[in-house]
Write a protein that holds these residues in place. Structure first.
Motif, PDB file in Angstrom:
ATOM      1  N   ARG A   1       9.515  -0.843  -2.469  1.00 57.39           N
ATOM      2  CA  ARG A   1       9.208  -2.173  -1.963  1.00 57.39           C
ATOM      3  C   ARG A   1      10.424  -2.853  -1.348  1.00 57.39           C
ATOM      4  NH1 ARG A   1       5.009  -6.216  -4.748  1.00 57.39           N
ATOM      5  NH2 ARG A   1       5.185  -7.989  -3.311  1.00 57.39           N
ATOM      6  N   ASP A   2      11.583  -2.713  -1.972  1.00 51.59           N
ATOM      7  CA  ASP A   2      12.761  -3.396  -1.442  1.00 51.59           C
ATOM      8  C   ASP A   2      13.216  -2.785  -0.113  1.00 51.59           C
ATOM      9  OD1 ASP A   2      13.610  -1.015  -2.519  1.00 51.59           O
ATOM     10  OD2 ASP A   2      15.351  -1.848  -3.558  1.00 51.59           O
ATOM     11  N   TYR A   3      12.823  -1.533   0.143  1.00 46.43           N
ATOM     12  CA  TYR A   3      13.134  -0.889   1.416  1.00 46.43           C
ATOM     13  C   TYR A   3      12.170  -1.367   2.507  1.00 46.43           C
ATOM     14  CZ  TYR A   3      13.488   2.933   4.883  1.00 46.43           C
ATOM     15  OH  TYR A   3      13.642   3.656   6.030  1.00 46.43           O
ATOM     16  N   LEU A   4      10.886  -1.410   2.190  1.00 42.19           N
ATOM     17  CA  LEU A   4       9.875  -1.817   3.165  1.00 42.19           C
ATOM     18  C   LEU A   4       9.996  -3.289   3.520  1.00 42.19           C
ATOM     19  CD1 LEU A   4       6.808   0.056   1.644  1.00 42.19           C
ATOM     20  CD2 LEU A   4       7.811   0.526   3.884  1.00 42.19           C
ATOM     21  N   GLY A   5      10.267  -4.122   2.514  1.00 43.79           N
ATOM     22  CA  GLY A   5      10.309  -5.565   2.716  1.00 43.79           C
ATOM     23  C   GLY A   5       8.962  -6.189   2.420  1.00 43.79           C
ATOM     24  N   GLU A   6       8.967  -7.477   2.148  1.00 48.17           N
ATOM     25  CA  GLU A   6       7.761  -8.173   1.711  1.00 48.17           C
ATOM     26  C   GLU A   6       6.693  -8.240   2.804  1.00 48.17           C
ATOM     27  OE1 GLU A   6       6.983  -9.238  -1.448  1.00 48.17           O
ATOM     28  OE2 GLU A   6       8.735  -7.970  -1.781  1.00 48.17           O
ATOM     29  N   TYR A   7       7.085  -8.087   4.065  1.00 50.03           N
ATOM     30  CA  TYR A   7       6.099  -8.161   5.139  1.00 50.03           C
ATOM     31  C   TYR A   7       5.020  -7.101   4.974  1.00 50.03           C
ATOM     32  CZ  TYR A   7       4.043  -8.434   9.797  1.00 50.03           C
ATOM     33  OH  TYR A   7       3.153  -8.574  10.840  1.00 50.03           O
ATOM     34  N   PHE A   8       5.374  -5.966   4.422  1.00 46.89           N
ATOM     35  CA  PHE A   8       4.433  -4.864   4.277  1.00 46.89           C
ATOM     36  C   PHE A   8       3.786  -4.823   2.902  1.00 46.89           C
ATOM     37  CE2 PHE A   8       7.125  -3.555   7.831  1.00 46.89           C
ATOM     38  CZ  PHE A   8       6.153  -3.256   8.767  1.00 46.89           C
ATOM     39  N   PHE A   9       3.699  -5.999   2.261  1.00 49.44           N
ATOM     40  CA  PHE A   9       2.995  -6.117   0.986  1.00 49.44           C
ATOM     41  C   PHE A   9       2.126  -7.363   0.979  1.00 49.44           C
ATOM     42  CE2 PHE A   9       5.875  -2.920  -0.436  1.00 49.44           C
ATOM     43  CZ  PHE A   9       5.239  -2.294  -1.502  1.00 49.44           C
ATOM     44  N   SER A  10       0.968  -7.240   0.329  1.00 46.96           N
ATOM     45  CA  SER A  10       0.110  -8.377   0.033  1.00 46.96           C
ATOM     46  C   SER A  10      -0.064  -8.398  -1.479  1.00 46.96           C
ATOM     47  CB  SER A  10      -1.246  -8.232   0.725  1.00 46.96           C
ATOM     48  OG  SER A  10      -2.112  -9.280   0.349  1.00 46.96           O
ATOM     49  N   GLY A  11       0.658  -9.290  -2.131  1.00 46.23           N
ATOM     50  CA  GLY A  11       0.712  -9.226  -3.593  1.00 46.23           C
ATOM     51  C   GLY A  11       1.396  -7.923  -3.980  1.00 46.23           C
ATOM     52  N   ASP A  12       0.708  -7.117  -4.768  1.00 52.00           N
ATOM     53  CA  ASP A  12       1.253  -5.815  -5.147  1.00 52.00           C
ATOM     54  C   ASP A  12       0.676  -4.682  -4.306  1.00 52.00           C
ATOM     55  OD1 ASP A  12       2.813  -6.902  -7.205  1.00 52.00           O
ATOM     56  OD2 ASP A  12       1.132  -6.851  -8.620  1.00 52.00           O
ATOM     57  N   THR A  13      -0.108  -5.030  -3.297  1.00 52.88           N
ATOM     58  CA  THR A  13      -0.772  -4.016  -2.478  1.00 52.88           C
ATOM     59  C   THR A  13       0.016  -3.758  -1.205  1.00 52.88           C
ATOM     60  OG1 THR A  13      -2.934  -4.761  -3.284  1.00 52.88           O
ATOM     61  CG2 THR A  13      -2.911  -3.381  -1.313  1.00 52.88           C
ATOM     62  N   PRO A  14       0.424  -2.512  -0.966  1.00 53.03           N
ATOM     63  CA  PRO A  14       1.123  -2.215   0.287  1.00 53.03           C
ATOM     64  C   PRO A  14       0.180  -2.316   1.479  1.00 53.03           C
ATOM     65  CG  PRO A  14       0.748  -0.194  -0.961  1.00 53.03           C
ATOM     66  CD  PRO A  14       0.315  -1.320  -1.841  1.00 53.03           C
ATOM     67  N   ILE A  15       0.706  -2.806   2.596  1.00 56.24           N
ATOM     68  CA  ILE A  15      -0.049  -2.901   3.854  1.00 56.24           C
ATOM     69  C   ILE A  15       0.431  -1.780   4.766  1.00 56.24           C
ATOM     70  CG2 ILE A  15      -0.558  -4.332   5.863  1.00 56.24           C
ATOM     71  CD1 ILE A  15       0.040  -6.784   4.177  1.00 56.24           C
ATOM     72  N   ASP A  16      -0.498  -1.040   5.342  1.00 60.83           N
ATOM     73  CA  ASP A  16      -0.119   0.079   6.204  1.00 60.83           C
ATOM     74  C   ASP A  16       0.858  -0.363   7.280  1.00 60.83           C
ATOM     75  OD1 ASP A  16      -1.660   1.844   4.805  1.00 60.83           O
ATOM     76  OD2 ASP A  16      -2.897   2.460   6.504  1.00 60.83           O
ATOM     77  N   SER A  17       1.898   0.451   7.458  1.00 67.67           N
ATOM     78  CA  SER A  17       2.907   0.161   8.482  1.00 67.67           C
ATOM     79  C   SER A  17       2.512   0.710   9.847  1.00 67.67           C
ATOM     80  CB  SER A  17       4.244   0.775   8.069  1.00 67.67           C
ATOM     81  OG  SER A  17       4.161   2.198   8.105  1.00 67.67           O
TER      82      SER A  17
ATOM     83  N   HIS B   1      -1.520 -19.272   6.194  1.00 72.12           N
ATOM     84  CA  HIS B   1      -0.636 -18.245   5.645  1.00 72.12           C
ATOM     85  C   HIS B   1       0.208 -17.626   6.758  1.00 72.12           C
ATOM     86  CE1 HIS B   1      -2.601 -18.290   1.714  1.00 72.12           C
ATOM     87  NE2 HIS B   1      -3.770 -18.232   2.330  1.00 72.12           N
ATOM     88  N   ALA B   2       1.484 -17.421   6.487  1.00 72.47           N
ATOM     89  CA  ALA B   2       2.333 -16.745   7.461  1.00 72.47           C
ATOM     90  C   ALA B   2       1.935 -15.280   7.609  1.00 72.47           C
ATOM     91  CB  ALA B   2       3.802 -16.846   7.044  1.00 72.47           C
ATOM     92  N   ARG B   3       1.449 -14.702   6.524  1.00 72.83           N
ATOM     93  CA  ARG B   3       1.022 -13.300   6.529  1.00 72.83           C
ATOM     94  C   ARG B   3      -0.227 -13.199   5.667  1.00 72.83           C
ATOM     95  NH1 ARG B   3       0.452  -8.252   8.623  1.00 72.83           N
ATOM     96  NH2 ARG B   3       1.589  -6.585   7.561  1.00 72.83           N
ATOM     97  N   PHE B   4      -1.311 -12.616   6.235  1.00 72.71           N
ATOM     98  CA  PHE B   4      -2.561 -12.496   5.494  1.00 72.71           C
ATOM     99  C   PHE B   4      -3.072 -11.073   5.664  1.00 72.71           C
ATOM    100  CE2 PHE B   4      -7.036 -13.183   4.485  1.00 72.71           C
ATOM    101  CZ  PHE B   4      -6.933 -14.031   3.387  1.00 72.71           C
TER     102      PHE B   4
END
Length: 522
Positions: free
Chosen positions: A266-282, A13-16
């Motif tokens: 979500r569109d502001y943060l970008g997909e990098y800071f999401f895992s599915g529908d769960t936000p990943i702490d920045s 995975h590129a991001r996990f």
């Protein structure tokens, strides 16, 4: 300080999501610790911190794929904070976002230009400079009391402990942090077999030792196997760890739980800071604790000054305790063990690395105490009488219930089954002609089964299940490692029958060797 994370590596995975645990620890704890130690070194401030670096963490910090991902992580964070600086111009958040931008640039500079992606090399350099004393933990962090009737597993874990540390730091470790500070009667015998000289315990592991130690936790003990150990000093722990009165809970410090990833679209943060529908702490948080639901804006400079004040208070309290002890110590030096998870400093308590820096600066002015490396003091000031420490851990309740309970007890028989399968294959291999085609392939199967077993035995999974934190991931890891062991065993048996020197096209072996490659040098 005990630096440990479970081995999480998903190159497919590129991001996990769970790889973020490592990235947070590097950016918020390990790099700020390095920066603090370098500043102290430049100023000539004496004093040493003890740092236990666990084998899984060593393996992850040595992994090129993960380190490349971390470099991208720092740059993705920088992109986001640049957007925040623009967004917050002219608002009450402007100064905080600019603080984060400056901090991010220094982190990137430290990572890219000063230590060149090599945290382990930097730890070693700081040890040679006298700022760190390096030790390690046991294997994949198994709760060792659970494996008392499986000495082969204990020895396997200790073997990789010593070899992993020596490969990276060029010497064998003198001390280990027992996983979860878990001790059982006779464990010191196994530690002695692998050249370990000292270890740490929870308070009651020492206070309930036989015979009772004369000075309690304030001198190291010598065990009947000739090793040395120390127990945790409770007052220093309460000042930092206590949920009610510990320093990190002060309302001026940064609030851990209000990350902007949960406040921006979500569109502001970008997909990098999401895992599915769960936000990943920045990693970017704008509020201080303040003791209410309506959090006030974080003030970095006030929090930094407070961290320095708390560090001074911490040192004064230790001076008071030691001064009172020395009156009755019969010429012995009093020693005090103050153990913490390294990730507390920076990750959970954002200002923690600054606290440590100020603590050493204040300690340098003391004529009562010094912050010393355990390698230097554990044997020089120990109680001369031999003791048998008590079964203990630093988990909730002080014994084994965090890791062995109704939610986790099904997994320990599975560990024994995996071990039995490995032993069976080894016994077959002992009777084989090494020139057979299948001999070398069988070795690969055995080694990967050992990796799967060691990863299965990590205490982190039981801890997550008990605390219902990342519980699904922990159960999935346990189930996967157990299933992997069975699949490898079945393939190994077929390869022996066919006298094959290559895994079948459908084999799981190559994929597992690539994905679960901890201790790839086995």
């Amino acid at each position: 300080m005990h630096a440990h994370l479970p081995f999480v590596r998903h190159p497919e995975h590129a991001r996990f999501f769970e790889e973020n645990w490592l990235f947070e620890a590097i950016a918020e704890t390990y790099l700020p610790l390095v920066q603090a130690m370098r500043r102290l070194l430049e100023k000539g401030v004496p004093g040493t911190l003890n740092l236990s670096v666990s084998p899984p963490l060593i393996e992850m910090l040595s992994d090129e794929n993960l380190m490349d991902k971390f470099s991208e992580h720092l740059n993705r964070q920088l992109d986001l904070i640049e957007k925040e600086v623009e967004k917050n111009r002219g608002t009450e958040l402007e100064s905080v976002s600019q603080f984060y931008r400056g901090r991010q640039h220094t982190l990137i500079d430290t990572w890219e230009n000063r230590i060149h992606h090599d945290l382990l090399g930097e730890f070693l350099a700081l040890e040679k400079a006298g700022k760190l004393n390096l030790l390690t933990c046991v294997g994949t962090h198994p709760f060792l009391p659970a494996y008392q009737s499986d000495p082969d597993s204990i020895r396997m874990q200790l073997d990789v402990t010593v070899r992993c540390f020596e490969r990276v730091f060029g010497r064998r470790p003198k001390g280990v942090w027992l996983p979860e500070c878990g001790y059982f009667t006779g464990l010191d015998k196994y530690l002695a077999e692998f050249g370990i000289q000292y270890f740490f315990l929870e308070t009651h592991g020492v206070l309930l030792a036989n015979p009772t130690p004369k000075y309690g936790v304030f001198t190291p003990l010598r065990t009947k196997q000739g090793l040395y150990c120390m127990g945790r000093e409770q007052k220093s722990s309460m000042e930092v760890w206590s949920r009610r009165t510990g320093y990190p809970g002060h309302p001026e410090y940064r609030e851990f739980f209000k990350d902007i990833s949960k406040e921006r679209p979500r569109d502001y943060l970008g997909e990098y800071f999401f895992s599915g529908d769960t936000p990943i702490d920045s990693g970017f948080k704008y509020h201080r604790i303040t003791g209410s639901e309506n959090k006030e804006i974080y003030r970095p400079w006030n929090a930094m000054r407070l961290a320095s004040d708390h560090a001074h208070l911490f040192v004064v309290n230790r001076e008071t305790t030691i001064s009172e002890l020395l009156v009755n110590m019969d010429g012995n030096k009093a020693c005090m063990l103050c153990p913490y998870d390294a990730e507390l400093f920076g990750h959970w308590w954002f200002e923690g690395p600054l606290f440590l820096e100020a603590m050493l600066e204040r300690g340098a002015m003391s004529n009562v105490i010094e912050f010393a490396g355990a390698d230097d003091v554990m044997m020089s000031s120990a109680d001369p009488e031999a003791h048998e420490p008590a079964f203990s851990s630093w988990g909730e309740g002080g014994f084994g219930s965090v890791w062995i309970n109704g939610e986790t007890d099904q997994y320990y028989p599975q560990s024994y089954r995996l071990r039995a399968m490995i032993q069976h294959l080894k016994s077959v291999q002992d009777r084989m002609d090494p020139s057979l085609k299948s001999f070398r392939l069988l070795t690969r199967y055995v080694k990967q089964m050992e990796r799967e077993l060691m990863l299965f035995q990590s205490s982190d999974w039981a801890f997550m299940i008990h605390n219902h934190s990342a519980e699904d991931y922990a159960k999935r890891r346990l189930d996967n490692h157990y299933a992997n062991g069975h699949a490898l065993f079945a393939e190994a048996c077929k390869s022996i029958l066919k006298n094959s020197d290559k895994p079948a096209a459908s084999s799981v072996l190559p994929a597992l060797e690539n994905a679960n490659n901890i201790f790839s040098w086995l």
